[in-house]
Design an enzyme around this catalytic site. Structure first.
Site, short mmCIF file in Angstrom:
data_model
loop_
_atom_site.label_atom_id
_atom_site.label_comp_id
_atom_site.label_asym_id
_atom_site.label_seq_id
_atom_site.Cartn_x
_atom_site.Cartn_y
_atom_site.Cartn_z
N SER A 192 43.69 66.87 22.35
CA SER A 192 44.67 67.20 21.31
C SER A 192 45.95 66.39 21.50
O SER A 192 46.80 66.34 20.61
CB SER A 192 45.00 68.69 21.36
OG SER A 192 45.53 69.00 22.64
N GLU A 193 46.09 65.73 22.66
CA GLU A 193 47.32 64.97 22.93
C GLU A 193 47.16 63.47 22.64
O GLU A 193 47.99 62.67 23.05
CB GLU A 193 47.78 65.20 24.37
CG GLU A 193 48.19 66.64 24.62
CD GLU A 193 48.83 66.86 25.98
OE1 GLU A 193 49.98 66.46 26.16
OE2 GLU A 193 48.16 67.44 26.86
#
Ligand SMILES: [Zn+2]
Length: 294
Positions: A103-104
């Site tokens: 998600s980063e």
């Protein structure tokens, strides 16, 4: 005439761009296989050194023209296998991979899109660097040559939700001048010329934060690298071909690293202690000290 044509033909053939691989072909190419093995190796090293906890941390690397391999979300970085890795484009879309991408990844793209030299990005939560990040402090400079040469000045980005557009926008302007960036209340993100180089920046940043944190508890102020000697270190960097936004000529090097390392200037504390002692002795001399004790 014939010779001219042949030469022209050869030149045209030479100038032809390499046929672009499809994402599927790229994902299984020898280049990608090599990079996937590197990511798995570095993931194991991150976990073994306790730089990542649970499923934390992420790694990415450029592959082919405009594509990236990155780690998936929700898995320990210590136990990655090559088939778990994801292929994404420069907009952050996942093109290949059965596991969902980290998600980063948007934070990684902030670096890739603002620093063409960045080949790989490594993000982790090593305890000592993260301690600086939650204290809102950047590590001091002029204490150890290695971090000056191999990492340079560490930046700190304000807090933003991990993986958000806001985090992306905070990292993008810092990355061209800093290979190591603390993310407030979160961790550290570093870029390098290879997966291992990006990992080295994480390792050196954390080792330095650990040393500085221990030194801050020792009873005396130590010494520091004299400002005029910093030019030598920047010259070494230059010879090694390592970029550094600091300029030996124009850098003021004003801050005393020991003030920063302790979070205060010892001379101010000593002055306060002197004044308080003087006042207490004066009060005792006036007989007020005895009164207050009764
Ligand atoms: Zn994180």
């Amino acid at each position: 005439m014939k010779k001219t044509l042949t030469t022209k033909k050869a030149r045209t053939a030479k100038a032809q761009p390499k046929p672009k691989l499809t994402p599927e072909a790229l994902y299984s190419s020898p280049e990608a296989q090599y990079l996937k093995a590197q990511i798995c190796d570095i993931g194991r090293r991150l976990w073994q050194r306790e730089y990542v906890d649970g499923n934390g941390g992420n790694i990415s690397v450029r592959v082919g023209d405009g594509y990236f391999l990155c780690t998936p979300t929700g898995v320990s970085k210590g136990f990655l296998t090559p088939d778990m890795l994801c292929l994404c484009d420069a907009e952050g879309n996942q093109l290949i991979g059965t596991w969902k991408r980290t998600s980063e990844f948007l934070s990684h793209l902030a670096i890739f899109n603002s620093v063409p030299e960045a080949q790989a990005v490594c993000h982790a939560h090593p305890v000592h660097a993260t301690a600086y990040a939650i204290a809102g402090l950047t590590p001091p400079e002029r204490l150890i040559p290695e971090i000056e040469v191999f990492v340079g000045r560490v930046a700190i980005a304000p807090y933003a939700t991990p993986g958000s557009q806001e985090m992306h926008d905070l990292l993008a302007p810092l990355a061209p001048k800093h290979q190591s960036i603390l993310m407030t209340n979160h961790g550290v993100i570093c870029w390098g010329t290879s997966v291992e180089d990006a990992y080295f920046k994480v390792e050196i940043t954390d080792a330095f934060c650990r040393t500085a944190a221990i030194a801050s508890h020792l009873p005396t102020n130590g010494t520091s690298i004299p400002p005029e000697k910093m030019a030598d270190l920047l010259a070494i960097k230059g010879r090694l071909g390592l970029p550094d936004a600091r300029s030996a000529k124009n850098e003021a090097w004003a801050e005393d690293p020991w003030t920063k390392i302790r979070g205060h200037d010892d001379s101010i504390i000593e002055e306060v202690v002197r004044k308080v002692t003087k006042e207490v002795l004066k009060q005792i001399g006036n007989g007020n000290g005895r009164k207050s004790l009764s």
